[in-house]
Design a protein around this motif. Sequence first.
Motif, short mmCIF file in Angstrom:
data_model
loop_
_atom_site.label_atom_id
_atom_site.label_comp_id
_atom_site.label_asym_id
_atom_site.label_seq_id
_atom_site.Cartn_x
_atom_site.Cartn_y
_atom_site.Cartn_z
N SER A 24 56.77 25.82 -35.81
CA SER A 24 57.20 25.67 -37.20
C SER A 24 58.45 24.81 -37.26
N THR A 25 58.94 24.57 -38.47
CA THR A 25 60.04 23.64 -38.66
C THR A 25 61.08 24.23 -39.61
N ASP A 26 62.24 23.58 -39.67
CA ASP A 26 63.28 23.99 -40.62
C ASP A 26 63.04 23.27 -41.95
N PRO A 27 63.62 23.77 -43.04
CA PRO A 27 63.37 23.18 -44.37
C PRO A 27 63.76 21.70 -44.47
N LYS A 28 64.75 21.27 -43.69
CA LYS A 28 65.17 19.87 -43.75
C LYS A 28 64.31 18.96 -42.89
N GLY A 29 63.49 19.54 -42.05
CA GLY A 29 62.60 18.73 -41.22
C GLY A 29 63.26 18.12 -40.01
N ASN A 30 64.42 18.64 -39.60
CA ASN A 30 65.14 18.07 -38.47
C ASN A 30 64.88 18.80 -37.16
N LYS A 31 64.39 20.03 -37.23
CA LYS A 31 64.20 20.85 -36.04
C LYS A 31 62.81 21.47 -36.05
N PHE A 32 62.34 21.83 -34.86
CA PHE A 32 61.13 22.62 -34.77
C PHE A 32 61.38 23.77 -33.81
N LEU A 33 60.64 24.84 -33.99
CA LEU A 33 60.86 26.01 -33.14
C LEU A 33 59.55 26.63 -32.71
N TYR A 34 59.61 27.23 -31.52
CA TYR A 34 58.46 27.91 -30.94
C TYR A 34 58.99 29.00 -30.03
N VAL A 35 58.09 29.77 -29.43
CA VAL A 35 58.51 30.92 -28.63
C VAL A 35 57.90 30.85 -27.24
N ASN A 36 58.58 31.48 -26.31
CA ASN A 36 58.08 31.67 -24.95
C ASN A 36 58.79 32.87 -24.37
N GLY A 37 58.03 33.85 -23.90
CA GLY A 37 58.65 35.07 -23.38
C GLY A 37 59.39 35.79 -24.48
#
Length: 615
Positions: A24-37
């Motif tokens: 997924s991403t932040d509202p400004k579209g500058n970052k993305f995030l995901y999970v591991n462990g």
Amino acid sequence: MSYSLVNIFASLPRTTRGAFTNISTDPKGNKFLYVNGNSVFIRSIDEPFECDVYTEHSQLVTVARYSPSGFYIASADQSGKVRIWDTVNKEHILKNEFQPLSGAIKDLQWSADSQRILVGGEGREKFGHVFNADTGTSTGEIMGTSKPINSVDFKPTRPFRCVVASEDNSLCYFEGPPFKWKKTLNEHQRFVNVVRYSPNGEQFVSGGADGKLFVYDGKTGELSAELKDPQAQSAHAGGIYSLCWDPDSQFVLSVSGDKTAKLWHVQQKNLIREFKFGDNIEDQQVGCLWQKDHVLTISLSGQINYINTKAGADEKFIVRKLKGHSKSITALEVAYPGAEEPLIISGSHDGVLVYWNSSNGRMDYVQSGTVGAHTNQVQSVRFDAAKNQLITCGLDDVVKFIDMAEMKYATELRMTSQPQGIDVNASYAVVACINQLVLIKNGRQCALQQIDYESTSVCVMRNMNYVAVGGKDNKVHVYEVVNDEFVLVVELCERDFVTAVRYAHNDEYLAVADNAKNVKCYRIEGRSYSDVTKGLWQHHAGRITSLAWSPDSVHLATSSVDTHSYVYTPAKINYYVHIKNAHPLNPLTASAWLDNSSLVTSSQDCCIRKWKINF
């Protein structure tokens, strides 16, 4: 003496065959995030080397999403807990923690006003829940599904609606708040894996394990159309695992287990372009994200692909690949230490070997050459400066040689006993197997000696023919290599079985760690070994996994399963640097020095962290 974190070399997303991977991403579209462990990774979409990690979950994290306001992230784990935490402060202060489900949460979404959170997953009494993000109180009832929910989504505009996708082959549509069941949609014939609303809220699309793609009206939940490949009876030949809309709500990108991503024009109901990623199982596509001009997909291998949706049929559509580890790192080494841009080499328990530029974070895999990669855990990796090569050993009972010029596996030697560790100097390499010592010269085995104890680790002197082998008999066995034979010189008794041994680069010291969490440093004078630590290096609370000397042999770094790292100085045994929670909640597996003041550590969180040590 102090330390500071310089960089984090991030892991890849943890993927599962047959299931979608959340990105997924932040509202400004500058970052993305995901999970591991138990970690949530927040990376810059333009500069992915810029990375932040949240590691406060005690269970495996399944999904994380920014609130539309951008001030909070909600992350959920396999125990059914949701943690809501601050994104503004570096400490990521916890705002709330709730337990909406009794089983693993598979998907999570915020309402457009950042007031409500919808979750779906597994549970005993229910498979979904919608609640207030501030108080945790219920704001509706998610019912109508008879099996676990795979995906959920909120309508991003008023009037609010929500929809859930279930393993009972159906979609359930809700109106609210408070949210109440309105209808069940039964177009899919197998599991519904994903459902996503368009940014303007006018439509939503669902994808299932049957390879079908359906478009629904966002306000009423009525079926609008089915998107089909004109050459087939469905959208994909395999299950659809993820979907994403473009910012203008005109196009949908779908990714599938058939190793393709497809771009669809929703209003015209036609296929614009198919992107074929390969023919291997690892090329299955399990996640995707469309943010501004960036389109990302996730392969089953965990690799993140930046694709150009406007590329011509004959052009390469993958414009960037983010590689790394998706499984625990088990071995770490630095090639060309002290150089302007040393290389970091890391191996993981799935046999993957990655090399990293220590300055800009660019990475790639060591490729198969004359021989293939390890098929099991990489136990140890060492840099042979004299021959400009890497030597590795793994639990597949193979020692491999890697040409540094091409970064490909060149040759291999098969062991008759499982390797526990390897070390090398300018003349030879020594492999410590469970009940054997193997001497290797010029890529060939020239000596094998049976031993009457189980070895755990090995190291060799750089300028002399001495080899130290740690054993489960609570001893360090020091051998001299004479005429290609191992001649026992001395045995050093420890309090418990030995977990790591390492000679200093100047051959003046031998560092030893045992299972009783003790670290000893022996000063070497000929064949005499005298302990200079006087029992003062006993700070770890867990098993010590590795030892590493700085290039100038002045400082010794330790790594431990207690998540801490210590940097000792034999010349000043009372002084040390304590890197607290170097990898929070994750056992450390290895450490290595880039130069005399820069240290890298690895862990079961699949990450590498770079530290600056100030002495």
